[in-house]
Design an enzyme around this catalytic site. Structure first.
Site, mmCIF file in Angstrom:
data_model
loop_
_atom_site.group_PDB
_atom_site.id
_atom_site.type_symbol
_atom_site.label_atom_id
_atom_site.label_comp_id
_atom_site.label_asym_id
_atom_site.label_seq_id
_atom_site.Cartn_x
_atom_site.Cartn_y
_atom_site.Cartn_z
ATOM 1 N N SER A 414 0.829 -1.198 0.000
ATOM 2 C CA SER A 414 0.000 0.000 0.000
ATOM 3 C C SER A 414 0.873 1.262 0.000
ATOM 4 C CB SER A 414 -0.966 -0.023 1.196
ATOM 5 O OG SER A 414 -1.933 0.986 1.088
ATOM 6 N N ASP A 735 -9.496 -4.634 -5.322
ATOM 7 C CA ASP A 735 -8.851 -3.537 -4.597
ATOM 8 C C ASP A 735 -9.197 -2.202 -5.245
ATOM 9 O OD1 ASP A 735 -7.173 -1.919 -3.124
ATOM 10 O OD2 ASP A 735 -5.362 -2.510 -4.213
ATOM 11 N N HIS A 765 -7.824 -5.293 -0.153
ATOM 12 C CA HIS A 765 -6.684 -4.422 0.119
ATOM 13 C C HIS A 765 -6.239 -4.665 1.561
ATOM 14 C CE1 HIS A 765 -4.348 -0.649 -0.483
ATOM 15 N NE2 HIS A 765 -4.472 -0.576 0.835
#
Length: 811
Positions: A414, A735, A765
């Site tokens: 991320s 995601d 995610h």
């Protein structure tokens, strides 16, 4: 397959409409309304819009081998929702007459899933609208084709959609089964934590209140959904920090010690804020690396060293003593530099131990994880400065970490992936050693408020809801937290933000100035309709041959309407006009008859269901009057609703023989295809009553800093990206940041760079943090380990080949 799925859903919907339409109870009324609405969603929205989008899906893929983009993701989720509904309606169909049938429970379940399907229908139609602004296969709206007003409209039309249905009974339905319970737990925790967080209680009282109030949110999914939506849309970024930091407190900090593989080295190192010299990548010159100083001045950088085995040179201060006669292992040739995720605002290396301990064991190499300063207290570029400083320090002092540094790989998830990519770019610009490879999972590379199909998924993402997503981006960009305050204008915020943007304290560093980088008409649905078999082919499903395709009359049973049978295979379509876009359709009096028109694909007709029933009444053929009068006689003289009435209202327009008028479902709220065709009574989704007062779109688009290549590598010029090492991206189909990975991989491939995009199914995610509780998440973590190994092995092999070549040349 969509072909069989749509057909089965219609069949069950029509059968249950006939069964429940004369029910006396409120539960039967709910069932009837839900089944009518389900039929309307499939025929009027889902199927025709999917038919329009499906043929264009390949142009947005990375390659024929990597079929991934946000448009596909929305269709995947709709497919999953339809599968859940099909399983549910089958159960209802089989057990509806049983005395043990829990009618109240299943009516609530059906209503929840049908409302979810309705909101997904709205997302699908918005995605189709977005295609007009995505040029040359781009998944992001072309900046040259949209101005601020259009961008704001495109974004807010989606973000104003109600999210409650996605966080109630259906929460996490799109993910694998092993993730659904953990995600529900996250939802319950978020709802109960927010209730106590907003009360400004002490940390201990917050924890106690969270535990006590969690029961009501566990038992009442609707209440949970309302609370989650309220807090994610209206709370500030400080709530995000507080909630995501739960894993850093109390017993949660000690959990990895008991359930994760043990490591012999787990040390926090503090890098002093001192400049140091490091060798340049070419030549004998040195480069001076200065400590981070943006916003708050010079300060130390914290890092954590993990190693499953104690190696020569590694510090050991707080870990348990080594076994007797244990000898430190020699230096490892490999080193992994890691950066954690958390939206740039939360978490640390400690909260990511749940998978880093396992990585240290599987890779058998030291891992240096960077604890960078978090936003909004330390916005861009502070975190990047610290990551780059820690990386340069690791390159210079790798032997102190238990590695020779022959191969150095960067890895991050991320926000951490974004920082690692930017660190590699900065290393190249400074002229120091560039890492041998980068592994990044579900990474944002465009920290910009730009419309994208995959970002619509934040409406339903349990870990990255739309309100939290925009606040994290704003916090990292340094936009003041009160940008939603109606008392402040965009210009006021821009003027305040200029001071933050121009901070620069590295005199010798390369310039970090920001880099700056035909309306398609809507396609008429009447000219873009495909058959269901063609639809399955476009979506990648197996195509049924004609030998396996049956007429509707062969598969669908007759349904009972007012105690009289109406054959569901009766089609009143003028054969001479089937090839015309303005095909004339006879008046149809009941949903089951309408179903027969929709399902008849055996005769080669390509009529879209959304074209039926919306022609002016005076254009209907005369023989419809005769058919209508016959049906009225069959129904004992009762007034029979027209197709328009039964389709749009999803209910009979006149009272039933029991005198009850069924309520319209609240999930049936006119957008997309219906509006473009000029329907007067089109579908309209449910919208939130509370939303952003000041749109963040104009703010993001007007600030140059969001186009800084070190903040958004996607907009970096080609000459900066040309020096990136091999990049291994791991993305998730579901995601909200999927399109970032696809477009970045496409851009790097166009530049001739080595890039690999590996797609993972059915995981959300942030799945790495769930690797202890989900088998699929653990497999996803193993995928990243394999990519890191690939960097290690390929780089070592290249070095060995170079050494062999040098030895041969010397002889």
């Amino acid at each position: 397959m969509f072909t069989a799925l749509f057909k089965d859903l219609r069949s069950f919907a029509v059968s249950n409409i006939a069964y429940f339409q004369n029910g006396k109870s409120n539960t039967h009324a709910k069932f009837h309304a839900a089944f009518c609405l389900l039929h309307e969603h499939i025929d009027r929205g889902i199927q025709p819009t999917v038919e329009l989008i499906a043929p264009r899906l390949p142009e947005y893929d990375l390659s024929p081998d990597v079929q991934a983009n946000g448009f596909r993701s929305i269709i995947k989720i709709i497919h999953k929702c339809c599968l859940h509904i099909l399983q549910l309606v089958r159960h209802i169909h089989v057990n509806r007459e049983s005395m043990f049938f829990r009618s109240s429970h299943y009516s609530s379940e059906l209503e929840a899933y049908v409302e979810t399907l309705g909101q997904l229908r709205a997302c699908l139609e918005h995605a189709y609208k977005l295609m007009d602004f995505c040029k040359d296969g781009s998944l992001f709206a072309d900046e040259e084709m949209i101005d601020d007003a259009i961008a704001e409209e495109l974004t807010q039309q989606v973000e104003k959609l109600s999210q409650e249905c996605f966080y109630g009974r259906t929460m996490g339905f799109q993910f694998c089964s092993s993730m659904q319970t953990p995600l529900s737990t996250v939802g319950v925790t978020m709802a109960s934590f927010s209730e106590n967080y907003l009360d400004n209680k002490s940390q201990l009282r917050q924890f106690a209140g969270t535990v006590l109030s969690s029961r009501k949110y566990l038992l009442n999914p609707e209440l949970r959904a309302r609370q989650i939506c309220a807090v994610t849309r209206m709370a500030d970024v400080r709530f995000c920090k507080a909630f995501w930091s739960i894993t850093e407190s109390g017993i949660m900090q000690q959990l990895p010690t008991f359930v994760c593989p043990s490591v012999q080295v787990n040390e926090v190192l503090v890098l002093p804020p001192e400049p140091f010299e490091i060798e340049a990548s070419e030549g004998k010159e040195t480069v001076t690396i200065t400590p981070p100083c943006a916003h708050t001045g010079h300060g130390p950088v914290n890092v954590r060293l993990f190693s499953s085995e104690y190696r020569v040179g590694q510090p050991r201060k707080s870990t348990k003593p080594l076994p007797k006669k244990a000898v430190p292992l020699p230096l490892s040739p490999c080193l992994l530099v890691h950066c954690h995720g958390g939206g740039f605002v939360a978490q640390s290396s400690k909260s990511h131990e749940v998978y880093l301990r396992q990585w240290a064991k599987d890779l058998n190499a030291p891992i240096l994880s960077i604890d960078y300063s978090l936003s909004p207290e330390h916005p861009f570029p502070r975190a990047l400065e610290e990551c780059f400083y820690a990386y340069a320090w690791a390159v210079k002092n790798c032997r102190s970490l238990g590695s020779t540094g022959e191969v150095i790989c960067l890895a991050g998830d991320s926000a951490g992936g974004n920082l690692m990519i930017s660190t590699a770019m900065r290393a190249a610009s400074f002229g120091i050693r560039v890492p041998d490879g980068i592994v990044a999972a579900y990474t944002p590379v465009l920290v910009h408020y730009t419309p994208s199909p995959s970002r619509m998924l934040s409406l339903m993402d349990p870990l990255l809801p739309v309100g939290i997503l925009v606040r994290c981006m704003a916090a990292y960009a340094g936009i003041p937290n009160d940008f939603l305050d109606q008392r402040r204008s965009s210009r006021d915020i821009e003027e305040e933000f200029v001071v933050i943007e121009t901070v620069d304290c590295e005199e010798n560093s390369p310039s970090s100035d920001s880099y700056s980088h035909d309306d398609g008409s809507s396609v008429d649905i009447l000219n873009r309709v495909t058959s269901l078999e063609s639809l399955d082919s476009d979506l990648g499903f197996p195509v049924l041959t004609n030998n396996h395709t049956q007429n509707q009359g062969d598969t669908d049973s007759a349904v009972i309407v007012e105690n009289d049978q109406v054959q569901s295979d009766s089609v009143a379509v003028d054969a001479s006009s089937q090839d015309q876009s303005d095909a004339e359709v006879s008046e149809i009096a009941s949903p089951d008859e309408f179903n027969s028109v929709c399902l008849d694909t055996s005769g080669g007709s390509s009529l879209a269901t959304s074209t039926l029933g919306d022609l002016p009444l005076d254009e209907k053929p005369n023989n419809s009057q005769k058919q209508l009068s016959n049906l009225e006689l069959a129904n004992s003289g009762q007034t029979v609703p027209t197709l328009r009435q039964s389709l749009h209202l999803s209910l009979p327009s006149s009272p039933t023989k029991h005198g009850n008028k069924f309520p319209i479902s609240p999930s049936m709220p006119a957008i997309g295809i219906s509006d473009r065709l000029g329907y007067k009574k089109g579908f309209s989704p449910v919208y939130e009553a509370r939303h952003h007062i000041e749109s963040p779109v104009r703010i993001f688009r007007s600030l140059p800093i969001v186009k800084n290549p070190y903040m958004s590598p996607m907009v970096a010029p080609d000459e900066m990206l040309a020096f990136l090492p091999p990049l291994y991206l791991v993305g998730c189909h579901l995601d909200p940041l999927l399109d970032d990975s696809v477009m970045f991989a496409r851009k790097l491939r166009s530049l001739g760079r080595t890039v690999d995009l590996h797609m993972i199914e059915d995981l959300p995610h942030g799945f790495l943090n769930f690797s202890l509780v989900s088998a699929e998440a653990k497999l996803g973590s193993d995928v990243l380990v394999d990519k890191i190994r690939k960097v290690f092995h390929s780089s070592l092999k290249e070095e060995q080949n170079e050494m062999v070549s040098e030895n041969l040349s010397s002889h």
